[in-house]
Design a protein around this motif. Structure first.
Motif, PDB file in Angstrom:
ATOM      1  N   GLN A  70       0.830  -1.199   0.000  1.00 32.52           N
ATOM      2  CA  GLN A  70       0.000   0.000   0.000  1.00 32.52           C
ATOM      3  C   GLN A  70       0.865   1.249   0.000  1.00 32.52           C
ATOM      4  OE1 GLN A  70      -3.236   0.467  -0.359  1.00 32.52           O
ATOM      5  NE2 GLN A  70      -2.979   2.687  -0.168  1.00 32.52           N
ATOM      6  N   ARG A  71       1.958   1.215   0.757  1.00 25.79           N
ATOM      7  CA  ARG A  71       2.868   2.363   0.798  1.00 25.79           C
ATOM      8  C   ARG A  71       3.593   2.536  -0.537  1.00 25.79           C
ATOM      9  NH1 ARG A  71       3.630   4.810   5.536  1.00 25.79           N
ATOM     10  NH2 ARG A  71       5.740   5.547   5.060  1.00 25.79           N
ATOM     11  N   VAL A  72       3.839   1.437  -1.227  1.00 27.37           N
ATOM     12  CA  VAL A  72       4.403   1.536  -2.583  1.00 27.37           C
ATOM     13  C   VAL A  72       3.403   2.225  -3.504  1.00 27.37           C
ATOM     14  CG1 VAL A  72       5.048   0.196  -4.619  1.00 27.37           C
ATOM     15  CG2 VAL A  72       5.966  -0.434  -2.383  1.00 27.37           C
ATOM     16  N   ALA A  73       2.119   1.853  -3.371  1.00 31.52           N
ATOM     17  CA  ALA A  73       1.076   2.445  -4.218  1.00 31.52           C
ATOM     18  C   ALA A  73       0.944   3.939  -3.982  1.00 31.52           C
ATOM     19  CB  ALA A  73      -0.262   1.749  -3.964  1.00 31.52           C
ATOM     20  N   THR A  74       1.172   4.383  -2.744  1.00 29.00           N
ATOM     21  CA  THR A  74       1.078   5.814  -2.418  1.00 29.00           C
ATOM     22  C   THR A  74       2.423   6.525  -2.534  1.00 29.00           C
ATOM     23  OG1 THR A  74       1.352   5.301  -0.060  1.00 29.00           O
ATOM     24  CG2 THR A  74      -0.914   5.468  -0.903  1.00 29.00           C
ATOM     25  N   ARG A  75       3.421   5.826  -3.082  1.00 31.79           N
ATOM     26  CA  ARG A  75       4.762   6.370  -3.319  1.00 31.79           C
ATOM     27  C   ARG A  75       5.464   6.798  -2.031  1.00 31.79           C
ATOM     28  NH1 ARG A  75       5.627   6.907  -8.660  1.00 31.79           N
ATOM     29  NH2 ARG A  75       3.814   6.966 -10.053  1.00 31.79           N
ATOM     30  N   GLU A  76       5.152   6.105  -0.943  1.00 34.44           N
ATOM     31  CA  GLU A  76       5.837   6.349   0.328  1.00 34.44           C
ATOM     32  C   GLU A  76       6.938   5.329   0.567  1.00 34.44           C
ATOM     33  OE1 GLU A  76       2.769   7.933   3.495  1.00 34.44           O
ATOM     34  OE2 GLU A  76       1.848   6.331   2.306  1.00 34.44           O
ATOM     35  N   PHE A  77       6.989   4.306  -0.288  1.00 27.23           N
ATOM     36  CA  PHE A  77       8.035   3.291  -0.183  1.00 27.23           C
ATOM     37  C   PHE A  77       8.434   2.878  -1.593  1.00 27.23           C
ATOM     38  CE2 PHE A  77      10.149  -0.652   0.969  1.00 27.23           C
ATOM     39  CZ  PHE A  77      10.711  -0.332   2.203  1.00 27.23           C
ATOM     40  N   ARG A  78       9.748   2.748  -1.788  1.00 28.81           N
ATOM     41  CA  ARG A  78      10.257   2.438  -3.115  1.00 28.81           C
ATOM     42  C   ARG A  78       9.875   1.021  -3.525  1.00 28.81           C
ATOM     43  NH1 ARG A  78      14.920   5.591  -5.080  1.00 28.81           N
ATOM     44  NH2 ARG A  78      15.215   3.798  -6.449  1.00 28.81           N
ATOM     45  N   GLU A  79       9.351   0.896  -4.733  1.00 26.49           N
ATOM     46  CA  GLU A  79       8.932  -0.410  -5.225  1.00 26.49           C
ATOM     47  C   GLU A  79      10.123  -1.340  -5.403  1.00 26.49           C
ATOM     48  OE1 GLU A  79       5.969  -2.233  -8.664  1.00 26.49           O
ATOM     49  OE2 GLU A  79       7.031  -0.342  -9.042  1.00 26.49           O
ATOM     50  N   ASP A  80      11.246  -0.813  -5.924  1.00 22.03           N
ATOM     51  CA  ASP A  80      12.418  -1.665  -6.149  1.00 22.03           C
ATOM     52  C   ASP A  80      12.995  -2.160  -4.825  1.00 22.03           C
ATOM     53  OD1 ASP A  80      13.184   0.897  -5.456  1.00 22.03           O
ATOM     54  OD2 ASP A  80      14.481   1.224  -7.190  1.00 22.03           O
ATOM     55  N   LEU A  81      12.961  -1.323  -3.789  1.00 22.11           N
ATOM     56  CA  LEU A  81      13.446  -1.759  -2.480  1.00 22.11           C
ATOM     57  C   LEU A  81      12.512  -2.815  -1.888  1.00 22.11           C
ATOM     58  CD1 LEU A  81      15.358  -1.588  -0.096  1.00 22.11           C
ATOM     59  CD2 LEU A  81      14.053   0.370   0.745  1.00 22.11           C
ATOM     60  N   PHE A  82      11.206  -2.623  -2.080  1.00 20.05           N
ATOM     61  CA  PHE A  82      10.237  -3.597  -1.567  1.00 20.05           C
ATOM     62  C   PHE A  82      10.524  -4.984  -2.132  1.00 20.05           C
ATOM     63  CE2 PHE A  82       6.213  -5.866  -2.438  1.00 20.05           C
ATOM     64  CZ  PHE A  82       5.889  -6.197  -1.123  1.00 20.05           C
ATOM     65  N   TYR A  83      10.769  -5.072  -3.427  1.00 19.92           N
ATOM     66  CA  TYR A  83      11.008  -6.380  -4.029  1.00 19.92           C
ATOM     67  C   TYR A  83      12.358  -6.953  -3.615  1.00 19.92           C
ATOM     68  CZ  TYR A  83       6.800  -5.798  -6.780  1.00 19.92           C
ATOM     69  OH  TYR A  83       5.491  -5.645  -7.156  1.00 19.92           O
ATOM     70  N   ARG A  84      13.333  -6.082  -3.322  1.00 20.82           N
ATOM     71  CA  ARG A  84      14.622  -6.551  -2.824  1.00 20.82           C
ATOM     72  C   ARG A  84      14.490  -7.134  -1.414  1.00 20.82           C
ATOM     73  NH1 ARG A  84      19.631  -7.413  -5.386  1.00 20.82           N
ATOM     74  NH2 ARG A  84      19.666  -6.127  -7.269  1.00 20.82           N
ATOM     75  N   LEU A  85      13.628  -6.539  -0.593  1.00 24.24           N
ATOM     76  CA  LEU A  85      13.441  -6.997   0.782  1.00 24.24           C
ATOM     77  C   LEU A  85      12.511  -8.198   0.869  1.00 24.24           C
ATOM     78  CD1 LEU A  85      12.998  -3.557   2.583  1.00 24.24           C
ATOM     79  CD2 LEU A  85      15.000  -5.048   2.712  1.00 24.24           C
ATOM     80  N   ASN A  86      11.513  -8.215   0.002  1.00 23.02           N
ATOM     81  CA  ASN A  86      10.435  -9.192   0.102  1.00 23.02           C
ATOM     82  C   ASN A  86      10.779 -10.500  -0.622  1.00 23.02           C
ATOM     83  OD1 ASN A  86       7.797  -9.747   1.125  1.00 23.02           O
ATOM     84  ND2 ASN A  86       6.992  -9.579  -0.957  1.00 23.02           N
TER      85      ASN A  86
END
Length: 484
Positions: A291-307
């Protein structure tokens, strides 16, 4: 861990210079002090692996300084230097805890041999500390991951699959579900057992300080940076770094963390050198990162690196069968820590604890049991020892109101013979309607139009019920009449 930081204390400037050059050739970082007071100031602000002290100094003797060091920094090896090679000095230095003793003028080869011995001592001490830390971590992990429910069994299975690798793990779950405990379990069951486990709460540190906490800084990097500081990534070298509340990390820092994940190197603030790192990254959050990725509060590329491997922790309300085990564990811990003598929990209290929703999850349960153990006058905890259960006035489940009404009706009917009761249906409806209408009218400040809307009935129907139920007498119930 190798010998790195050395403090040389001598009032002779030429000797300080010679030692700094000689030690520097061995890759050591050398700080200099010309008296005991300056040496103590250095020791207060920096960690050293070895100290070389002259026995004669202008303010205090090296032996007196050695006494201070033994009291405040007992693990620091100290080599005493003196121009007087008397037996008295040698014996006194060793009695006071010096690692070794060397006389001036000394051969630099002799000093190098001493350094090699000191290096081995430092390495041995770090190994002992590492093993002690590993034992403590193992005990902590075994003590706190509790639960035999199916949701927890799924968590254990996933832990078993990923722990041995260095794969990045993202732990999600509500506050209080035990995300750090799972992160420690990942570390304890990995090949990095015995190496550092370094935790950092990204939400607990001001954003202007978070970068320096993570990556460290060089001397002079900013105002107040009087000495170099090693960041959490370097502290975790060889081990695991746990980034809690990763969802609160500022966007500009997220970009730097992404680079660390990609390049496996960091740069200290104010530095221009890339430092390779060997750490496993485990992150955690109680937020919906997608959700934070969707609202541009969290980087999408970092999310996929962490997840890479997500571990979702269940809230306590989804595994109530684990509550008796947790309660027993928390009681035993309270008995050990606070010297209480609680022998368990009554069946009624245990049932109440299992029925509660625990919005604060395991952490809230622990605090609740701990408080009960400290304040209870019973050897077995009773329902009355848990105010969180005793003071509940609102239903905690979707069928809570229905259950409450059923219990009240059952209690009332037990006091009467069924043959004595007539028209029970009408009686119950009237007793339900009267408080319901009174509460809604109070909430709407007597506005019948709004109250009818809330109740989902016609305003004329509401007026009729107010009259029949006696809610308009003296207008004590806040009933008002709107003009038609």
């Amino acid at each position: 861990m190798a010998l790195q930081q050395v403090l040389v204390v001598d009032d002779e400037e030429s000797l300080r210079w010679v030692l700094a050059k000689a030690l520097g050739r061995h890759g050591l970082q050398v700080d200099l002090a010309d008296c005991a007071a300056a040496a103590l100031d250095r020791l207060q602000h920096k960690t050293y692996d070895l100290a070389l002290l002259d026995i004669k100094m202008p303010d205090r003797s090296g032996l007196e300084l050695l006494d201070d060091i033994r009291q405040q920094w007992p693990q620091l090896p100290v080599i005493i230097m003196t121009a007087e090679s008397s037996m008295k000095n040698a014996i006194e230095a060793m009695k006071r805890g010096a690692y070794d003793y060397i006389t001036k003028p000394f051969d630099l080869d002799m000093l190098e041999a001493l350094l090699l011995k000191a290096q081995e001592l430092v390495r041995t001490r770090h190994e002992v500390e590492r093993l002690q830390s590993a034992v403590k971590e193992q005990q902590r992990s075994e003590r706190t991951l509790i639960g035999t429910s199916q949701p927890m069994q799924e968590v254990y299975k996933l832990l078993g699959r990923v722990a041995a690798s260095d794969i990045t793990v993202l732990i999600t779950g509500e506050s209080g579900t035990g995300k750090e405990l799972v992160a420690r379990a990942v570390h304890q069951n990995s090949n990095r057992l015995g190496q550092p486990f370094v935790a950092l709460n990204c939400a607990a540190i001001p954003r202007e300080l978070l970068e320096s906490e993570l990556f460290g800084f060089e001397k002079g990097a900013f105002t107040g940076a009087a000495e170099r500081k090693i960041g959490k990534f370097e502290q975790a070298s060889g081990g695991t770094i746990f980034l809690d509340e990763i969802g609160d990390m500022p966007l500009e820092l997220q970009a730097k963390l992404l680079r660390v994940l990609q390049e496996r190197e960091i740069s200290r603030m104010g530095g221009n050198r890339a430092i390779p790192i060997d750490v496993r990254i485990v992150a955690a959050t109680n937020q919906d990162l997608q959700q934070r990725v969707a609202t541009r509060e969290f980087r999408e590329d970092l999310f996929y690196r962490l997840n890479v491997v997500p571990i979702q922790l269940p809230p306590l309300r989804q595994r109530p069968e684990d509550i008796p085990l947790l309660v027993d564990f928390f009681i035993q811990r309270a008995n050990q820590e606070f010297h209480t003598h609680i022998h368990g929990c009554s069946a009624a209290a245990l049932q109440g604890l299992q029925n509660f929703t625990w919005p604060g999850n395991v952490r809230e349960l622990e605090n609740t049991v701990q408080r009960a153990c400290l304040l209870s006058q019973n050897q077995v905890l009773q329902l009355s020892d848990f105010p969180v259960l005793r003071d509940q006035s609102d239903p905690v489940e979707d069928d809570g109101l229905e259950t409450l009404i059923a219990n009240k009706l059952r209690s009332a009917l037990l006091q009467k013979e069924i043959e004595e009761i007539n028209d029970l249906y009408t009686m119950v409806l009237e007793q339900m309607e009267r408080p319901l209408l009174r509460i809604v009218l109070e909430k709407t400040r007597g506005n019948q139009l709004r109250a009818a809307e809330v109740l989902g009935i016609n305003r004329n129907t509401l007026r009729k019920k107010i009259r029949l139920l006696g809610l308009e007498a003296g207008r004590n119930d806040g009933v008002t009449t709107e003009p038609t």
